[in-house]
Design an enzyme around this catalytic site. Structure first.
Site, PDB file in Angstrom:
ATOM      1  N   ARG A  50       6.016  23.151  21.825  1.00  0.00           N
ATOM      2  CA  ARG A  50       7.380  22.687  22.070  1.00  0.00           C
ATOM      3  C   ARG A  50       7.481  22.058  23.460  1.00  0.00           C
ATOM      4  NH1 ARG A  50      11.980  27.063  21.059  1.00  0.00           N
ATOM      5  NH2 ARG A  50      11.284  27.757  23.102  1.00  0.00           N
TER       6      ARG A  50
ATOM      7  N   GLU B 118      24.627  24.619  17.193  1.00  0.00           N
ATOM      8  CA  GLU B 118      24.150  25.886  17.759  1.00  0.00           C
ATOM      9  C   GLU B 118      25.036  26.269  18.940  1.00  0.00           C
ATOM     10  OE1 GLU B 118      20.380  25.917  19.867  1.00  0.00           O
ATOM     11  OE2 GLU B 118      20.313  23.747  19.901  1.00  0.00           O
TER      12      GLU B 118
ATOM     13  N   LYS C  61      13.626  21.205  25.262  1.00  0.00           N
ATOM     14  CA  LYS C  61      14.117  22.177  26.246  1.00  0.00           C
ATOM     15  C   LYS C  61      14.167  21.517  27.618  1.00  0.00           C
ATOM     16  CE  LYS C  61      13.875  27.110  26.055  1.00  0.00           C
ATOM     17  NZ  LYS C  61      15.017  27.405  25.169  1.00  0.00           N
TER      18      LYS C  61
END
Ligand code: PLP
Length: 341
Positions: free
Chosen positions: A82, A220, A184
């Site tokens: 990720r 989210e 992220k």
């Protein structure tokens, strides 16, 4: 090895510097080997890419002690992958995935005295991150970067059990359809700070973000994915290109299907459907699952049948199964648990 004299049951979720961290620099088109250092302070130019244009991304995972005394971490390969995705989207050089995992091992091994004992509820939080470090004034990617991993012991996320939280539907947006919501990036958090401070001011624990284009679909919260349980026991979790692919959520989907024989749906979830679900939870590394008892949409309340006292029964089963796998009570799927020491 002697553990540090820390009151493991009563530390919060804050930064406690430890002795060792990993540092590697990128310069002239290549990563140096990198290694451990005791230097916790970073000195760099005032014009660094990270300071001017927020060129930075991060990861978060945990090391902890299992019942049989091993120090392990959970699926670090997915954090490595990720972070590589985040770097590609931010025009940063990828720190090789195998080296990322090796660096996690090195930092945890060097800080074993800070890994909380089994049963304390505390864990060693691991924070890998990278940033543009040379001077950048015209808008462009930096030429030099630093990759770092520090660790810090953190307390049990929920002291005295996980009480359901109340969240509100936010009027702010988190991530645009073709933006950076799926990586992220530090910038995703910077812009969520006003929304969370405002939510707290108004008595809510978290924000539920909807899709910015239609404002009809659930995305989210600022730092956790949603899971829902239907009245007939299915796990439903929202799908969108602007949701951060939570490793906890992906693990819960697997656990639901392969350990609990549940049907799993990963699909678009309309806000209109939410009132019909039996249970709701937020998932992420820090808390694993936080139960949601109530969602407030501009004064209109959705109260889940599981109530405000405890986790819903299916959420509880998912939580117990996943934490059972993490702690070594239950057999883990191949490759999920990396033994460090
Ligand atoms: C990190 C993060 C999560 C949780 O991901 P995990 O891999 O489960 O810790 C969820 N949403 C956002 C926006 C995040 O940054």
């Amino acid at each position: 090895m002697e553990k540090k004299n820390i009151d493991w049951g009563n530390i919060g979720f804050g930064y406690i510097p430890t002795e060792a961290r990993f540092v590697a620099n990128y310069k002239d088109g290549a990563w140096e080997e990198g290694g451990l250092t005791d230097e916790a302070t970073i000195t760099m130019t005032e014009c660094a890419g990270v300071l001017q244009y927020a060129q930075t991304c991060f990861e978060g995972l945990k090391a902890y002690t299992t019942e049989d005394g091993k120090v392990v971490c959970f699926r670090p390969d997915l954090n490595a992958a990720r972070m590589a995705d985040s770097c590609r989207r931010l025009e940063m050089p990828v720190f090789p995935e195998e080296k990322f995992i090796d660096a996690v091992d090195q930092v945890v091994k060097a800080n074993l005295a800070y890994v909380p004992p089994f049963g304390s509820g505390a864990t060693l939080y691991i924070r890998p991150f990278m940033f543009g470090s040379n001077a950048v004034i015209g808008v462009k990617p930096a030429d030099e970067y630093q990759f770092r991993i520090f660790v810090t012991p953190v307390g049990p996320y929920f002291k005295g059990g996980a009480k359901p939280i109340t969240i509100r539907v936010s009027d702010f947006d988190r991530a645009a359809p073709h933006g950076t919501g799926h990586i992220k990036a530090g910038l995703n958090y910077a812009m969520s700070l006003h929304a969370i401070v405002d939510a707290h001011k108004n008595g809510f624990d978290e924000n539920m973000y909807l899709d910015p284009r239609t404002r009809t679909k659930v995305e989210e919260t600022g730092g956790a994915n949603f899971i829902f349980i239907t009245k007939d026991n299915k796990l439903v979790t929202p799908k969108s290109n602007s949701i951060l692919p939570s490793i906890t959520r992906r693990s819960i989907m697997y656990v639901a299907e392969h350990y609990l024989n549940m049907e799993v749906e990963h699909r678009e979830v309309y806000f209109d459907e939410v009132k019909d679900f039996a249970e709701c939870g937020l998932c992420g590394t820090a808390a694993v699952i936080s139960p949601v008892g109530k969602i407030v949409d501009h004064g209109k309340e959705i109260c889940f049948p599981s109530g405000m006292e405890e986790m819903g029964p299916v959420t509880r089963k998912l939580y117990d199964t996943l934490t059972g796998i993490q702690m070594g009570h239950l057999e883990a799927p191949e490759g999920w648990i990396r033994v460090i020491a």
